[in-house]
Scaffold this active site. Structure first.
Site, PDB file in Angstrom:
ATOM      1  NE  ARG A 179     -16.880  12.526   8.958  1.00 56.83           N
ATOM      2  CZ  ARG A 179     -15.557  12.473   8.184  1.00 56.83           C
ATOM      3  NH1 ARG A 179     -15.234  11.396   8.696  1.00 56.83           N
ATOM      4  NH2 ARG A 179     -14.759  13.494   7.311  1.00 56.83           N
ATOM      5  CD  GLU A 182     -10.194   3.271   5.530  1.00 53.46           C
ATOM      6  OE1 GLU A 182      -9.973   4.119   4.834  1.00 53.46           O
ATOM      7  OE2 GLU A 182     -11.578   2.782   5.760  1.00 53.46           O
ATOM      8  CG  HIS A 208     -16.368   8.128   4.160  1.00 53.02           C
ATOM      9  ND1 HIS A 208     -15.886   9.077   3.312  1.00 53.02           N
ATOM     10  CD2 HIS A 208     -15.060   9.166   5.267  1.00 53.02           C
ATOM     11  CE1 HIS A 208     -14.722   9.553   3.429  1.00 53.02           C
ATOM     12  NE2 HIS A 208     -14.720   9.392   4.089  1.00 53.02           N
ATOM     13  CG  LEU A 259      -2.208  10.153   3.883  1.00 51.35           C
ATOM     14  CD1 LEU A 259      -2.837  11.061   5.115  1.00 51.35           C
ATOM     15  CD2 LEU A 259      -1.101  11.375   3.167  1.00 51.35           C
ATOM     16  CB  ALA A 260      -0.622   4.303   7.029  1.00 51.99           C
ATOM     17  N   GLY A 261       1.202   3.968   3.595  1.00 49.51           N
ATOM     18  CA  GLY A 261       1.985   2.837   2.957  1.00 49.51           C
ATOM     19  C   GLY A 261       3.500   4.046   3.079  1.00 49.51           C
ATOM     20  CG  HIS A 304     -19.138  11.016   5.194  1.00 55.23           C
ATOM     21  ND1 HIS A 304     -19.819  12.715   4.759  1.00 55.23           N
ATOM     22  CD2 HIS A 304     -18.109  12.363   5.572  1.00 55.23           C
ATOM     23  CE1 HIS A 304     -18.986  13.535   5.325  1.00 55.23           C
ATOM     24  NE2 HIS A 304     -17.810  13.309   5.571  1.00 55.23           N
ATOM     25  N   GLY A 363       1.189  -1.359   0.482  1.00 54.85           N
ATOM     26  CA  GLY A 363       0.009   0.030  -0.317  1.00 54.85           C
ATOM     27  C   GLY A 363       0.701   1.026  -0.181  1.00 54.85           C
TER      28      GLY A 363
END
Lengths: 248, 640
Positions: B334, B428, B404, B47-49, B270, B44
């Site tokens: 939400r 996530e 979402h 952002l994290a990967g 969402h 992945g």
């Protein structure tokens, strides 16, 4: 509405390709262009035929995966719109559409409408960044940035790397893509230390990949789904001259 | 149900503000010269990967990073719109690390692990510094300093933003850092490559099996640690705000190799998405929560009122969020906003009789002027107009709740390691920090915290503890895993039943949305489990998978992903059925307050539920990790 599609089909990178004709029936004007292709594909799949391969992912106009040359225009007829955000209400019942992959030597076709845009990653790799190790940064507000500069930098940073600029250019130049990154980083104080090295390396890589030169036709700007201004190219050229004269 | 010894979160003890610092100090280090001897596989490039791969590369590890997209820059983090939270208190409005920590624990309805959330709040400030140093063009004020906006579930302005493209700009920042490491030779990038299985040798994660999506080549990659940063599984609903390619395959197959799956039923619906138009619809588009800064949510006050928005006079509009939650107004979290929108249209008060309510900018435009709104939110208004052909500057937007984000994911301990040693899970894909409901602008924060700041420390500690033998692709376990992958692909490609993959995916989505969506009950969930089992059986009997293995074959890609969703859906329903309480986004109709809010049962369910795979048709084992709250008081969540 009903449409006739002439779609480029090609088995793989080495094979030759040809147009195949398909009928798209009972298409709603509310469908996106890619949803129209989904409908055609589901029909092909149900008949046991190979569906048309095309790149797509977010379908929100931001990931830059979708491409397609529609009636000769990258991303189709709507200005400032990616193919995934193009809706069928932009066409009329009975229209004939010619759908091709983005055409450029540095973007080889992998299958049908899917091309390899790895050259763009290699241009960024050559210098499209600010070198800062994780955890090194000072407080974010210690460097104020003039709002006008920040906003202009943002307008260049909005590039989604789709390649429409290359596909629109008769020279297959990647100048708008490369210049957008150079301008984004070059307008910010954080980008100054590497500014000259960056432009020299990225331009060299762009040439190495086989992209053509810019001859100021502005087709790229017209095709860009994010409406990035060609003034980026002027900035790049200016930085390039200064960097070259300084000998880095 | 008893607490299992397996689920030890290995949190440091002591005062909560000191835990992360203590953890880092007591973690063993890898000598700089030794780092290059370790291979780390990152799956992945969101952002994290991307952040993890870039940072591990900078530290000197040998990193290989895999993504299914043609470029790491296209991972779905790119579509995040509104912003990223950080406890900078630049607005001098009373924000602090403790307040961000508290808001997040409360926002998650007290179902997250305190230590993790506090660490996230601490790191939030470093993320903004890092991103600005990389050249991320955040919104600024005329004085040149950074601007903020507000998001749901908070009463301070702590959200940093780059117009409506914050995720794009943060991802491009991480992507550029990653490409720099590719250039340096510390990271090898494998785009258009999908992970299809996890290689576990002697109980330790040692590699992955991948398929090259262009050539079809199946390959085994071995290393010393594996990171899964493969995102969430909202596409189990077929229609969601996720990108078309988002899938559960990496984490699902890791689950089947022994990683526990935590809280699969915690999903986020969402409130502000563009309503569904027709059967052909392939995905749903989000309108950023940040629009609730300026937009007012309302529905017709009278049941059965189907008039167009502009024909409904002010007195006949019900601004239901402002009415019910005066202190948070339109900026409730939400789950609360979605539930109230659902009440409105279930009650026959939907916009024009549809399953939708209004988000109205009339007052904001009158107050601030159109140019000011355009400058901050222009691209969102434009996106709405492109999709709906309606001008939101003059007609209120119609919005609809849609799947979402998934708070559930693979269970991880404090170091983000799953129940399989050597398998780390970030962003996530793990279950960690958001409890039963995620607050807006916290996903970007968590992905980057995990990638830039947590994993690079914790993986070092794991590797420094030693004990990893050299393994090669000749190892029988590695070979068996690759053969399993090849056998599954072969089985799929033999299918010529005549039904398309999408038709199954749509049917699964409908079951999940109706029975395991915004409201759930025992009877519906029991029925859904039966329906999913029947659908899965039918899938393997009558699906058609065209094309071949040895070429670019998007049908085959989808076939495997949908097969996994058909299994995951059942686990989600089982988890929702077992959790006999309501919390955050998990709303069991049997458990609600008189006012229709989620009613927790802290006596019985103040824990994480983590499921252990027992075989395809067997019922998985449910383990628990009890949650204890020392720094915040466990109370009924209220936004009134």
């Amino acid at each position: 509405m009903n449409l006739t599609l002439h779609v480029w089909r090609q088995a793989d990178r080495r094979s030759g390709g040809a147009f195949a004709t398909y009928e798209a029936r009972d298409i709603s004007e509310h469908m996106s262009f890619l949803e129209m292709l989904d409908v055609v594909n589901e029909g092909l799949e149900a008949r046991g035929e190979a569906p048309i391969a095309f790149d797509h992912d977010c379908r929100e106009g931001i990931c830059g995966a979708c491409s397609l040359q529609i009636n000769g225009v990258p991303h189709g007829p709507d200005k400032g719109t990616t193919t995934c955000q193009l809706h069928m209400r932009s066409f009329r019942d009975g229209d004939t559409l010619v759908i091709e992959p983005f055409r450029a030597k540095p973007f080889p076709v992998l299958r049908d409408l899917v091309v390899d845009r790895g050259a763009f990653d290699r241009i960024i790799e050559a210098g499209g960044y600010i070198s800062v190790r994780t955890g090194q940064a000072q407080d974010a507000n210690s460097t104020p940035v003039n709002k006008q500069d920040a906003d202009e930098a943002f307008s260049y940073a909005a590039c989604i790397g789709c390649g429409a600029c290359v596909a629109a250019c008769k020279n297959a130049s990647a100048s708008l893509f490369t210049a957008a990154k150079i301008s984004h980083l070059g307008l910010l104080p954080q980008g100054q230390p590497e500014r000259h090295q960056r432009v020299l390396s990225m331009v060299a890589q762009m040439d190495l990949e086989g992209f053509g030169s810019c001859t100021n036709q502005y087709e790229c700007e017209a095709a860009c789904p994010k409406e990035i201004s060609v003034s980026a190219i002027a900035r790049m050229n200016r930085d390039f001259v200064v960097a070259s004269l300084r000998g880095r | 149900m008893s607490s299992s010894p397996v689920l030890n979160a290995r949190e440091p003890s002591g005062p909560i503000e000191k835990r992360w610092e203590d953890y880092k100090f007591h973690t063993k280090l890898v000598n700089p010269a030794n780092k290059r001897k370790y291979d780390i596989l990152v799956v992945g490039s969101g952002l994290a990967g991307a952040a993890a791969a870039a940072t591990l590369g900078e530290l000197g590890y040998n990193v290989r990073c895999f993504c299914y997209q043609d470029s790491p820059r296209r991972a779905h983090s790119i579509a995040a719109q509104g912003g990223i939270n950080a406890a900078k208190n630049y607005q001098n409005d009373g924000d602090s690390i403790h307040r961000l920590f508290y808001d997040t624990v409360k926002g998650g309805d007290f179902r997250a692990r305190e230590s993790n959330v506090h660490r996230l709040a601490e790191i939030s400030v470093n993320i903004i510094d890092q991103a600005v140093a990389q050249g991320v063009p955040f919104g600024r004020e005329y004085g040149g300093l950074l601007d903020n906006r507000s998001f749901g579930g908070t009463q301070v302005s702590r959200t940093f933003y780059a117009r409506g493209q914050t995720g794009q700009q943060l991802l491009i920042g991480a992507y550029q850092a990653l490409e720099k490491m590719v250039h340096a030779g510390n990271v090898k990038m494998h785009p258009r490559t999908e992970m299809l299985d996890l290689v576990v040798i002697d109980g330790v994660a040692r590699g992955i099996v991948t398929r090259d999506l262009v050539s079809g080549k199946i390959e085994t990659h071995l290393g010393h640690a594996v990171v899964l940063a493969t995102g969430g599984y909202s596409n189990v609903f077929f229609l969601s705000t996720n990108a078309m390619g988002c899938n559960t395959t990496a984490i699902w197959r890791a689950y089947k190799r022994g990683a526990f799956f935590a809280n699969p039923c915690y999903t986020q619906i969402h409130p502000t998405c563009i309503p569904v138009k027709g059967d052909y619809q392939s995905k749903l588009t989000l309108m950023s929560e940040s629009l609730r800064n300026i937009g007012r949510v309302w529905s017709p006050a009278r049941t059965g009122d189907k008039r167009a928005a502009l024909q409904i006079p002010e007195a006949e509009r019900d601004y239901f969020l402002e009415r019910k939650y005066p202190s948070f107004g339109n900026l409730v979290p939400r789950d609360v906003a979605s539930r109230n929108a659902k009440h409105a249209f279930d009650d026959g008060r939907g916009a024009e009789g549809m399953e939708a309510v209004y988000l109205d900018f009339r007052d904001a435009i009158a107050r601030d002027g159109k140019p000011a709104i355009e400058a901050k939110y222009g691209n969102l208004f434009q996106m709405y107009e492109k999709i709906t052909a309606e001008d939101p500057y003059s007609v209120p937007m119609k919005i609809y709740p849609a799947p979402h984000y998934t708070m559930g994911g693979l269970w991880v301990d404090y170091s983000l390691m799953s129940t399989i040693p050597g398998l780390f899970v970030a962003g996530e894909a793990n279950f960690s920090d958001h409890g039963a409901n995620r607050l807006g602008a916290s996903a970007l924060m968590q992905g980057l915290a995990d990638g830039y700041f947590v994993l690079p420390q914790t993986i070092g500690g794991y590797l420094a503890s030693g004990g990893l033998n050299k393994v090669s692709t000749d190892h029988p376990q590695a070979q068996q895993t690759q053969r399993d992958v090849e056998a599954q692909l072969e089985k799929l490609l033999g299918k010529r039943g005549g039904e398309t993959i999408d038709s199954f995916h749509r049917r699964l989505g409908r079951i999940m949305w109706n029975q395991c969506g915004m409201a759930r009950n025992r009877e519906g969930l029991l029925g859904a489990i039966e329906d999913i089992r029947a659908l899965r059986e039918r899938y393997w009997a009558t699906v058609s998978v065209t094309g071949s293995q040895g070429s670019l074959n998007q049908v085959l890609e989808r076939a495997g992903r949908v097969a996994d969703f058909l299994e995951l859906g059942e686990l989600m329903c089982r988890d929702a059925l077992t959790r006999e309480e309501s919390c955050g986004g998990h709303f069991r109709e049997e458990h609600q307050t008189a006012g229709g809010e989620a009613q927790r049962d802290d006596e019985r369910f103040c824990h994480v539920a983590a499921w252990q795979y027992q075989g395809d048709e067997a019922t998985p084992n449910r383990h628990i990790e009890p949650l204890s709250f020392e720094s915040v008081k466990l109370v009924q969540r209220s936004y009134e």
